[in-house]
Design an enzyme around this catalytic site. Structure first.
Site, short mmCIF file in Angstrom:
data_model
loop_
_atom_site.label_atom_id
_atom_site.label_comp_id
_atom_site.label_asym_id
_atom_site.label_seq_id
_atom_site.Cartn_x
_atom_site.Cartn_y
_atom_site.Cartn_z
N CYS A 43 7.60 -23.49 3.60
CA CYS A 43 7.96 -24.57 3.94
C CYS A 43 9.66 -24.98 3.95
CB CYS A 43 7.31 -25.35 1.97
SG CYS A 43 6.37 -25.61 1.78
N GLU B 213 11.86 -26.74 1.94
CA GLU B 213 12.85 -26.79 1.41
C GLU B 213 12.79 -25.29 0.66
OE1 GLU B 213 8.06 -27.29 -0.50
OE2 GLU B 213 10.09 -27.87 0.87
#
Length: 92
Positions: A65, A67
């Site tokens: 991901c 983030e």
């Protein structure tokens, strides 16, 4: 039994809106069909911003991901206190 209280939504600050725009610019710049379609920006306590795109793969669970990468970059550079992170998806 403890009942959790839900935080009330708050308007984004100018600093937060700038963080969203930075993440949008990152995915716009680095977008690759079927590879990178989500960008992220994380802000440290000192105000430094770290950006990333998600890594999509077709090999098992190797995708990461955006983030997680942005926050990992912050921690790798000793910014151990991330105060905000945003994850806008590339608009089609």
């Amino acid at each position: 039994m403890i009942t959790p209280s839900l935080a009330q939504p708050q308007a984004l600050s100018q600093e937060d809106l700038a963080l969203v725009e930075t993440a949008r610019q990152t995915i716009t710049r680095l977008y690759t069909e079927n590879r990178h379609h989500i960008g992220s920006a994380a802000r440290s306590r000192t105000g430094k911003v770290y950006t990333a795109v998600h890594l999509d793969t077709y090999v098992g669970r190797a995708s990461v991901c955006a983030e997680a990468i942005a926050i990992g970059k912050a921690f790798a550079e000793t910014a151990h206190q991330v105060t905000a992170a945003v994850v806008p998806k590339k608009r089609r």
